[in-house]
Enzyme design. Sequence first.
Site, mmCIF file in Angstrom:
data_model
loop_
_atom_site.group_PDB
_atom_site.id
_atom_site.type_symbol
_atom_site.label_atom_id
_atom_site.label_comp_id
_atom_site.label_asym_id
_atom_site.label_seq_id
_atom_site.Cartn_x
_atom_site.Cartn_y
_atom_site.Cartn_z
ATOM 1 N N TYR A 73 0.919 -1.129 0.057
ATOM 2 C CA TYR A 73 -0.013 -0.114 0.071
ATOM 3 C C TYR A 73 0.946 1.301 0.064
ATOM 4 C CZ TYR A 73 -2.699 3.823 2.047
ATOM 5 O OH TYR A 73 -3.162 5.325 2.237
ATOM 6 N N HIS A 74 0.608 1.986 -0.522
ATOM 7 C CA HIS A 74 1.020 3.728 -0.599
ATOM 8 C C HIS A 74 -0.093 4.560 -0.305
ATOM 9 C CE1 HIS A 74 4.829 2.016 -1.755
ATOM 10 N NE2 HIS A 74 4.514 1.950 -3.239
ATOM 11 N N ALA A 109 8.660 -1.226 3.687
ATOM 12 C CA ALA A 109 8.759 -2.144 2.712
ATOM 13 C C ALA A 109 9.800 -1.719 1.739
ATOM 14 C CB ALA A 109 7.450 -2.243 2.218
ATOM 15 N N SER A 158 9.238 2.335 0.982
ATOM 16 C CA SER A 158 8.160 3.056 1.744
ATOM 17 C C SER A 158 8.124 2.669 3.189
ATOM 18 C CB SER A 158 6.888 2.506 1.239
ATOM 19 O OG SER A 158 6.710 1.203 1.431
ATOM 20 N N CYS A 218 2.566 -7.777 1.491
ATOM 21 C CA CYS A 218 3.871 -8.613 1.141
ATOM 22 C C CYS A 218 3.688 -10.079 1.409
ATOM 23 C CB CYS A 218 4.928 -7.922 1.868
ATOM 24 S SG CYS A 218 5.274 -6.498 1.791
#
Length: 216
Positions: free
Chosen positions: A74-75, A148, A163, A179
């Site tokens: 996720y970002h 991550a 990130s 992940c």
Amino acid sequence: MEWKITDGLTDYDAAVAFMEARAAAIAAGEAEECIWLLEHPPLYTAGTSARPADLTDPDRFPVYESKRGGQYTYHGPGQRVVYVMLDVGKRGHDVRRFVEQLEEWVIAALAEFNIRGEIRPGRVGVWVRREDKPLTLGGQPAEDKIAAIGIRLRKWVSFHGISINVEPDLSHFSGIVPCGITEYGVTSLVDLGLPVTMGDVDVALRQSFERVFGAD
């Protein structure tokens, strides 16, 4: 070495286009290496090892197929994305060592805030122990992921990157199995009780870079 910081939220496709162009220019000897610090709007990306079953809520946020290594991640706002366009060829042609250096860099930056980041065999990324949480079902201490890592190389130049969770909405991770790992959670610097700003993290990253990678 160019350090590029972008305020606001950066479109994912635009970021990938920039990285691909810059990596090609670096490989051709036409541009200097670049570290790009930014934030994205909420989105999920699928790495080359992503399993469809790990996208548990596909309609929640836009999903992008990424050619980086790894699985789903996720970002979003409050997360410092660090895109690393570096010449791995001139840094030893050792991809495994390069990923280790990225992990060491994150760990060194976290240490600036007295956070002990750790790596785990078989689990790429950086983890923190959570003594304040119950043991896992296997009786092991709880651990949460705070950073991550997923990269791609083209002509020995890296792009994509790291990130670090500074102050994202951690509930946004619930639409994926981050992940591909179900046994452990995610955390952030603010979740750990640190009133850290994005600017603080940027300073820590800049200060610790040279200790890991050498003079820029």
